[in-house]
Design an enzyme around this catalytic site. Sequence first.
Site, mmCIF file in Angstrom:
data_model
loop_
_atom_site.group_PDB
_atom_site.id
_atom_site.type_symbol
_atom_site.label_atom_id
_atom_site.label_comp_id
_atom_site.label_asym_id
_atom_site.label_seq_id
_atom_site.Cartn_x
_atom_site.Cartn_y
_atom_site.Cartn_z
ATOM 1 N N ASP A 48 10.540 27.169 11.745
ATOM 2 C CA ASP A 48 8.810 26.462 12.261
ATOM 3 C C ASP A 48 9.603 25.360 13.039
ATOM 4 O O ASP A 48 10.596 25.543 13.323
ATOM 5 C CB ASP A 48 8.303 25.453 10.855
ATOM 6 C CG ASP A 48 7.304 25.024 11.811
ATOM 7 O OD1 ASP A 48 6.585 25.150 12.039
ATOM 8 O OD2 ASP A 48 7.191 23.516 11.383
ATOM 9 N N ASP A 91 8.313 22.138 15.004
ATOM 10 C CA ASP A 91 7.694 20.970 14.420
ATOM 11 C C ASP A 91 8.164 20.241 13.459
ATOM 12 O O ASP A 91 6.992 21.165 12.374
ATOM 13 C CB ASP A 91 6.149 20.810 14.882
ATOM 14 C CG ASP A 91 6.097 21.238 16.618
ATOM 15 O OD1 ASP A 91 6.866 21.338 17.502
ATOM 16 O OD2 ASP A 91 4.617 21.361 16.927
#
Length: 186
Positions: free
Chosen positions: A14, A16
């Site tokens: 992922d 952020d």
Amino acid sequence: MIKKGTAKKLIILDRDGVINYDSDNYIKSPEEWIPIEGSLEAIARLNELGFIVAIATNQSGIARGFYNRDGLEAMHTKMRKLLKAVGGKIDYISYCPHGPDEGCACRKPKSGMLLEISKHFSIEPEKATFVGDGRGDIQAAESANMAFVLVKTGKGKRTLAAEATNEKKPNYAVYGSLQDFVNMIH
């Protein structure tokens, strides 16, 4: 435990909260895209160990009008430049530009991006690992039948606290950061 040279050669991250600091107000520009300490070096280490490193990231800020695709690409250009400076690279980026109510197949917690990345590299999802910080990441990995690692950066601590109330026993590892996770790979 993942070891160099095993079948698990694909690690999906992922963005952020795992690679860069997250914000409830969205990361909207290259200036706001600030790497978490040690994350870029961790990616470089994964590259050095022979892993394919990809990103799967929800970017509903596009649908919400906070930034456009060019703005997103500018953030990714900054990330690539900073990674290159430490000897790292990202092999593939998949992002979902849709809002949460658009019903797409790519937005996490659905597994569309993870399956797209697995297919792109011709690696079965079961032989990949997804590293994230949120409940949607956990659900996407479960749906894709992919190993999952939760990091406590970003929304990770909140996610871990919320998961503690879940009666279902979690079947994923937890690390303080991406760097902590990569440090255990040998």
